[in-house]
Design a protein around this motif. Sequence first.
Motif, PDB file in Angstrom:
ATOM      1  N   UNK A   1     -25.536  27.193 -57.727  1.00  0.00           N
ATOM      2  CA  UNK A   1     -25.518  25.912 -58.443  1.00  0.00           C
ATOM      3  C   UNK A   1     -24.490  24.979 -57.792  1.00  0.00           C
ATOM      4  N   UNK A   2     -24.975  23.884 -57.257  1.00  0.00           N
ATOM      5  CA  UNK A   2     -24.102  22.860 -56.667  1.00  0.00           C
ATOM      6  C   UNK A   2     -24.888  21.564 -56.607  1.00  0.00           C
ATOM      7  N   UNK A   3     -24.206  20.471 -56.393  1.00  0.00           N
ATOM      8  CA  UNK A   3     -24.872  19.172 -56.393  1.00  0.00           C
ATOM      9  C   UNK A   3     -25.873  19.105 -55.246  1.00  0.00           C
ATOM     10  N   UNK A   4     -27.077  18.741 -55.576  1.00  0.00           N
ATOM     11  CA  UNK A   4     -28.116  18.619 -54.555  1.00  0.00           C
ATOM     12  C   UNK A   4     -28.825  19.918 -54.260  1.00  0.00           C
ATOM     13  N   UNK A   5     -28.642  20.941 -55.121  1.00  0.00           N
ATOM     14  CA  UNK A   5     -29.256  22.237 -54.813  1.00  0.00           C
ATOM     15  C   UNK A   5     -30.764  22.234 -54.991  1.00  0.00           C
ATOM     16  N   UNK A   6     -31.332  21.120 -55.463  1.00  0.00           N
ATOM     17  CA  UNK A   6     -32.795  21.090 -55.594  1.00  0.00           C
ATOM     18  C   UNK A   6     -33.438  20.155 -54.569  1.00  0.00           C
ATOM     19  N   UNK A   7     -32.675  19.683 -53.617  1.00  0.00           N
ATOM     20  CA  UNK A   7     -33.263  18.806 -52.594  1.00  0.00           C
ATOM     21  C   UNK A   7     -34.190  19.644 -51.697  1.00  0.00           C
ATOM     22  N   UNK A   8     -35.380  19.161 -51.403  1.00  0.00           N
ATOM     23  CA  UNK A   8     -36.268  19.922 -50.512  1.00  0.00           C
ATOM     24  C   UNK A   8     -35.560  20.224 -49.185  1.00  0.00           C
ATOM     25  N   UNK A   9     -35.577  21.511 -48.829  1.00  0.00           N
ATOM     26  CA  UNK A   9     -34.824  21.959 -47.652  1.00  0.00           C
ATOM     27  C   UNK A   9     -33.723  22.927 -48.038  1.00  0.00           C
ATOM     28  N   UNK A  10     -33.406  23.006 -49.339  1.00  0.00           N
ATOM     29  CA  UNK A  10     -32.447  24.008 -49.823  1.00  0.00           C
ATOM     30  C   UNK A  10     -33.248  25.222 -50.272  1.00  0.00           C
ATOM     31  N   UNK A  11     -33.027  26.359 -49.636  1.00  0.00           N
ATOM     32  CA  UNK A  11     -33.833  27.551 -49.917  1.00  0.00           C
ATOM     33  C   UNK A  11     -32.948  28.786 -50.025  1.00  0.00           C
ATOM     34  N   UNK A  12     -33.528  29.815 -50.634  1.00  0.00           N
ATOM     35  CA  UNK A  12     -32.856  31.104 -50.705  1.00  0.00           C
ATOM     36  C   UNK A  12     -33.090  31.874 -49.399  1.00  0.00           C
ATOM     37  N   UNK A  13     -32.228  32.844 -49.155  1.00  0.00           N
ATOM     38  CA  UNK A  13     -32.353  33.602 -47.896  1.00  0.00           C
ATOM     39  C   UNK A  13     -33.678  34.348 -47.865  1.00  0.00           C
ATOM     40  N   UNK A  14     -34.120  34.876 -49.025  1.00  0.00           N
ATOM     41  CA  UNK A  14     -35.399  35.593 -49.030  1.00  0.00           C
ATOM     42  C   UNK A  14     -36.551  34.646 -48.726  1.00  0.00           C
ATOM     43  N   UNK A  15     -36.419  33.385 -49.121  1.00  0.00           N
ATOM     44  CA  UNK A  15     -37.499  32.435 -48.857  1.00  0.00           C
ATOM     45  C   UNK A  15     -37.674  32.237 -47.355  1.00  0.00           C
ATOM     46  N   UNK A  16     -36.562  32.024 -46.638  1.00  0.00           N
ATOM     47  CA  UNK A  16     -36.718  31.788 -45.193  1.00  0.00           C
ATOM     48  C   UNK A  16     -37.163  33.065 -44.491  1.00  0.00           C
ATOM     49  N   UNK A  17     -36.710  34.216 -44.986  1.00  0.00           N
ATOM     50  CA  UNK A  17     -37.132  35.465 -44.336  1.00  0.00           C
ATOM     51  C   UNK A  17     -38.627  35.703 -44.572  1.00  0.00           C
ATOM     52  N   UNK A  18     -39.107  35.387 -45.740  1.00  0.00           N
ATOM     53  CA  UNK A  18     -40.543  35.525 -46.009  1.00  0.00           C
ATOM     54  C   UNK A  18     -41.330  34.549 -45.137  1.00  0.00           C
TER      55      UNK A  18
END
Lengths: 937, 86
Positions: free
Chosen positions: A278-295
């Motif tokens: 949770x931080x400011x701008x955490x929903x901007x497209x391009x912010x992803x979880x590590x599992x998302x990029x690995x998938x």
Amino acid sequence: MSMRLGPQPGEVLDRTRPFTFTWNGREVPAYQGDTIASALAAAGVRVFSRSLKYHRPRGLLTASFHDPGCIVQVDDEPNVRGAHRLARPGMRVRSQNTWPSLNFDVKAINQLAGRFLSAGFYYKTFIRPRWLWPTYERVLRRFANGGEVPPEAAGDYYDKRYAHPEVLVAGGGPAGMAAALAAADAGASVLLVEEEHQLGGHLCWGDEADLAALRGLSERVAAAPGIEVLCDSAVLGRYEGNWIAVVQRTVPGVAERLVKVRAGTLVVASGLIERPYVFAGNDIPGVMLSTAVRRLINLYAVKPGERAVVLTGNGDGDAAVADLKRAGVTVAHIADARLGDDIVRAHGRGRLRSVELPDGRRVDCDLLVTATGWTAPAALLTMAGDRPVYDPRAARYFPDPARLPEDVLAAGGIAGDGSLDELLAHADAVGAEAARRATGAGDGPVPIPTLPVDAHPALFRGRTHGIVDFCEDVSSTDLVQAVEEGYRSVELVKRYTTVTMGPTQGKLEAVNAVAIVAEATGRSIGETGTTTWRPPYVPVTLGALAGRVFEPVRYSPMQPWHEAHGATPLVAGAWIRPDHYGDPHAEARTVRGDVGIIDVTPIGKLDLRGPDVPKLLNLLYVNKWSKLDVGRVRYGVMCADDGVVLDDGVTGHLGPDHYLMSTTSSGAATVWEWVENWLQTQHPDWQVHVTPLTTAYASMNVAGPRSRELLERVTEGVDLAGEAFPYMNVRTGRVCGVDDCVLWRIGFTGELSYELHIPAAYGLHVWETLMERGHDLGIAPFGVEAQRILRLEKGHLIVGQDTDGLTRGFSAGLDWAIKLDKDDFVGKPELAWQQEAGEYPRLVGLQPLDGSVVPEEACQIVDPPRRADRRPRIVGRVTSSRMSPILGRSICLAQVDAHLAAPGTQVTVRLPDGRHIPARVTDHLAHFDPTGDRLRV
Amino acid sequence: MILLPCPWCGPRNVAEFGYVGEAGPRPDPASAGPEEWRGYLYGRANPCGWVAESWYHRMGCRRYISVERHTLSNEVRPLATEGAGR
Ligand SMILES: [Zn+2]
């Protein structure tokens, strides 16, 4: 711009099968194996939807089923999980919740919304003034996240199945596969349920060693004889006795299938779900979880961005860095949370531009990857009674094995950490123990090793406020505000802010929400507690739940004739019967003048045999039955033990120890159970055998002054003459060439009539023969409506129409039938007390003075107030009313208070339009032929 | 969904049964006063714990059966087979 990478070792794509589908009207290329979201991401799409309240653009977050940012409309189907549903050639995919449009940045709306859509905005903003609610609702619907189902959408086929595995394993990652293998090795039948399209869990997007382990496990699972695998399926809930609901999505020819499972042991191997930061701008497209990029990289060969910043607190974040570099993404900055590194906020509108670090530096990037920890999806365990315990060292919840019932076990990442080998050894023991508990085989409990718990930095909220619940658009400031307004309990904060109430149901956001409430209230996470997980684990379509609902419809054997002769159907419980054939008044006149015939097959029929049948009849009916000679029938009324009228009908004495009981059509099943109940539980010593014959007989009533003449033409072996076969008698014989027909001479319509019970297979034959042979007598069919008119003219009550759930026997005009001098019968004490008390409502005949007015059934009978400002007192109600064709005036039955029941009393009926009309209580319940001469000819 | 031990059919899903109610004897109608009779009609102990109750195996053998059920845990155990009071 294509973001598609070259072939990856673990990719699930079939590059020999390319195709296209459309995204908001634009053609997008895809390979077999692509999800909608992976194909769109490969095509360079970064914004998939807009958020619920603030309409902020949203991109991929988890790139899994639970991704809140890419819920889309596919053809006629709304709310499709775009990061899970496989792309198909030609499918039309549209974004949802994109008013006014997906790419238009609604800055003004954002600022406006920011002021108004704060915590509890539903409660604060839309309550007053009430008259504005319709307007609010229209606006809110615009904002709401739903797709649409067009009215012309074609229905889908939803299936249902039952399964009885000895062991059900929820989760087909390495631990689930190992547990399933061990259980199968121990001889148990196993159902292995996996949410993804393939088994393997995190091994699927792992390195070469992971892929090799996956191949080994997959081969063994495929070869194991006792394991059935359901992929693309989810365990929705666990209920008492390991009754488990599973939704299976990939079944050929079926939209979805609900599998109802009764399992011996449930093994929960649901793995871990990565938690957003949770931080400011955490929903901007391009912010992803590590599992998302690995998938994206490893499963779908999609490059998730060009230039990345990574915040990592664990080995999976490190592995993501390696994957990114291999995929050609520039890793501009790594913030290692284990060393105290952090990020402050993300900048960008519509797409990520840069990340701000604690020292104030801004790193330009289009991808920010966070690996800040895990949430244990403990839903199934908590449904089984578990209360997960928070471990601050590992910064996540663990199950409490002491609270789990015998038939539920946990394996894999949800139970602890460790190397792959340690997790597999643990799951192997759990699977063997699950089999032992289910089958009872083996030599005592299997020892289950303890899994290690790794330390993990506690990363929930950073130095700035951001989005906690991506579905419901709830931010950490909303939660803090809720606490400041006094909501200290996390359950109350949930209801007030709607946090965790969106489609992800807490899987991504619950622990962050608890952590922020804990921070705001100055308590620890453990002290703050969690919200409750309830079924379903994932949202389920109504179609899957409704599925194939078996709603049997019953028709009489004469239905083909009714349909061919223009009958208007009437739905009566499970039965479809003719209401009328065009003109119910003409049908009623035919019965009074010549002869009519009605299909009464739905009447309940119970064959009673044995020496103790008279005792049974005496017990269940309020009237006397000991002296009913063979060949006689008698009308009887049943009350329950509270004295309320339960059912009525006639029972005939067919032969020695042999009776046929009839019930109302709607009471057929109830009375059968009622009879069985008294025999089985109160008088098991009585020799009575009960056989329901309702549908074994086709029943028809031939009614009217010429009915005898007609039956004489077709009946053999029965003397129909008035003296030989009088009113209220029963005979058996041959009708229209059919043997074993039962004829009883009764008169619900008030006319000379014969009720015929014909072996069902011959019903249509007898009906058609009667119509043919009665042609010159003027025979015509009549339906339920004409019968209701005729019986009302005769004043015969209908249980459930002229009585209700409070009508005791003496209020139904049954004084003549109730024999309080019998030793016992069901309802006797209450009926005796009713008579003693005296002041009970009475059933009476009623005629409006103006015979052209038919008061609607259920109209109130009122005591007109003496003063205009008083409300009238209700003193009764009209229970039945019709226009009588034979009398040419309206007639009614009514329940009225005792003081109004005397014949000739004038009462006031209030019509639905508010008018009051006078009506008179008649001398008898019967409006027509009160002496019954027509019945006895 | 709990399983009920039907003495005739074995353990079956509760959805196959109709719930009759707490098991108890019908008072003697000749001597029962209104209070006792209405207690039988409407009064239920509804304890937190073991309760004897009747079920009707409507979609099975069509026998009335009696079981003991724990109202907190929904654990069920057989009581008697037949003629065990309503
Ligand atoms: Zn049974």
